[in-house]
Scaffold this active site. Structure first.
Site, PDB file in Angstrom:
ATOM      1  CG  ASP A 162       0.587  -0.034   9.324  1.00 27.01           C
ATOM      2  OD1 ASP A 162       0.193   0.802  10.162  1.00 27.01           O
ATOM      3  OD2 ASP A 162       1.008   0.289   8.192  1.00 27.01           O
TER       4      ASP A 162
ATOM      5  CD  GLN B  75       0.526   8.155   7.402  1.00 28.83           C
ATOM      6  OE1 GLN B  75      -0.033   8.912   8.194  1.00 28.83           O
ATOM      7  NE2 GLN B  75      -0.064   7.085   6.913  1.00 28.83           N
TER       8      GLN B  75
ATOM      9  CE  LYS C  52      -3.034   0.609   3.544  1.00 33.48           C
ATOM     10  NZ  LYS C  52      -2.993   1.950   4.163  1.00 33.48           N
TER      11      LYS C  52
ATOM     12  NE  ARG D 268       6.178   6.568   0.855  1.00 31.62           N
ATOM     13  CZ  ARG D 268       5.301   6.365   1.849  1.00 31.62           C
ATOM     14  NH1 ARG D 268       4.189   5.685   1.637  1.00 31.62           N
ATOM     15  NH2 ARG D 268       5.525   6.852   3.073  1.00 31.62           N
TER      16      ARG D 268
END
Ligand code: S3P
Length: 439
Positions: A320, A174, A26, A31
């Site tokens: 995650d 991020q 993901k 990107r």
């Protein structure tokens, strides 16, 4: 509008066996669209993650005048418009559930000459955005948010940004990526230091597009004035999706799963380190480099897991994967303790509270702490859990059924489509027994 009443019923027991390739990464897929769009020339992407989050990024760039074909079987063609070729969108950019889209785009758009408004679904609209808007304001960006610092984010087109050095208070890829993208449009060198290593896909991909990035220890710096030259990108499989089957194969008896072509960038492999500390039987082979990212095949077999104190330095490298790591801990022998992971409270849901509630509903002794969890394994019973619309919670509790004594009912699972739309099909092919109902 999307149907929010998707529920999973997962039958207890079973074994996971087989060879699978999980969908594309993901983070890298996002990107590839962003950098492909601001590159000069045509970028061909393969292995792109055809899921709601990455499609939100794709649609945002289409709305800014970029011609993008696909995805078709993971193939996408992006006709780059160059660093200064984006056009102001007619409407606000709706980014659904995707924090990566919103935070990275904030940086990229802060230095454009046109205005933009970024919006999201109720979960994204609750997530903290000050972490990006504050440093962007220090760079001179004109940005408005809600009074509590959340979306919608309104960005006023302005002149070039001022380069800054930013010492990030939290380990966030991020935030780092947001500032590097803003740095493309600043008036000098923008640099960022991170308190602990975080995923470095932005740096690697910028370099792949021929844009120099200076990396020195925990500091990354970028200067304006360069150009990105289109390239071909082969997106590896997402280790964050692979993690569900890694844990599933570790906890279910007689299991043996091989996951092919998985991205094993060292800033993402904390889940492997943690599972190995717990005693998991994991073999990694066929190492190779694909477009600047390390890739490998991962074989995992049933193992007797033991509880551990999870080293804090591994937290950003597995950020995650904690929902499914908690499931591994629930199936281990002995207590597992996690601390230093307060960031989990501001993901797609409060992953500490939501996982602790779900585990308790299934009979596991899980105690939420402000920055982590203490898990004392107990036999997993069947029962009902609520995913709170969080894709990774829904998938983690599906995996728990492999060791449950009764069916697990999981509510609010539609958002599995944000990262892993083929999860149910692939799970059932490997040996899980998931039923989907919509009402
Ligand atoms: C991501 C960074 C991580 C991660 C998210 C994707 C990225 O967020 O949780 O799913 O692609 O840069 P943080 O930077 O907030 O830790």
């Amino acid at each position: 509008m999307k149907n929010n009443n998707v529920n999973f019923r997962v039958f207890p027991g079973g074994t996971l066996r087989g060879v699978a390739r999980v969908p594309g990464d993901k983070s890298i897929s996002h990107r590839s669209i962003m950098l492909g769009s601001i590159a000069e020339g045509v970028t061909h992407i393969t292995g792109f993650l055809d899921a709601e989050d990455c499609l939100a990024t794709m649609n945002a760039f289409r709305a800014m005048g970029v011609h993008i074909l696909g995805p078709e079987n993971g193939a996408v063609t992006v006709q780059g418009v160059g660093l200064h070729g984006l056009k102001g969108p007619q409407e606000s950019l709706y980014l659904g559930n995707s924090g990566t889209s919103m935070r990275l785009l904030s940086g990229l758009l802060a230095g454009q000459s046109f205005d933009t408004v970024l919006t999201g679904d109720p979960s994204l609209s609750r997530r903290p955005m000050k972490r990006v808007t504050e440093p962007l304001r220090q760079m001179g960006a004109v940005i408005k948010t809600s009074p509590t610092g959340t979306a919608p984010i309104k960005i006023r087109g302005s002149g070039p940004l001022e380069a800054i050095h930013y010492d990030m208070p939290i380990a966030s890829a991020q935030v780092k990526s947001c500032l590097l993208l803003a740095g493309l449009y600043a008036d000098g060198e923008t640099s960022v230091t991170e308190p602990a290593p975080t995923r470095d896909h932005t740096e690697r991909m910028l370099e792949g597009f021929g844009y120099p990035v200076c990396r020195d220890g925990n500091c990354v710096a970028i200067r304006p004035g360069g150009r990105l030259v289109a390239m071909d990108i082969d997106v590896p499989s997402d280790i964050s999706s692979a993690a569900f089957f890694m844990v599933g194969a570790a906890i279910a008896p007689d299991s043996d799963v091989t996951l092919k072509h998985v991205g094993v960038n060292p800033t993402r492999t904390g889940v492997i380190d943690i599972l190995r500390l717990m005693g998991a039987n994991i073999e990694i082979g066929n190492h190779r480099m694909v477009g600047g990212e390390p890739v490998a095949d991962i074989r995992i077999r049933s193992s007797r897991l033991r509880g551990v104190q999870i080293p804090e330095k591994l937290v950003p490298l597995a950020i995650d994967e904690f929902p499914v790591i908690f499931i591994a801990a629930a199936c281990a022998v002995g207590e597992t303790r996690l601390s230093g992971a307060a960031e989990l409270r501001v993901k797609e849901s409060d992953r500490i509270q939501v996982m602790a509630d779900g585990l308790q509903a299934l009979g596991v002794h899980a105690i939420a702490t402000p920055d982590g969890m203490v898990i004392q394994p107990r036999p997993i019973k069947g029962g009902k859990v609520d995913s709170h619309g969080d894709h990774r919670i829904a998938m983690a509790f599906s995996i728990a059924a492999l060791r449950a004594s009764g069916p697990i009912y999981i509510g609010d699972c539609a958002n599995v489509n944000t990262s892993f739309p083929s999860f149910v099909k692939l799970s059932n092919a490997l040996g899980l027994n998931v039923n989907v109902s919509e009402d």
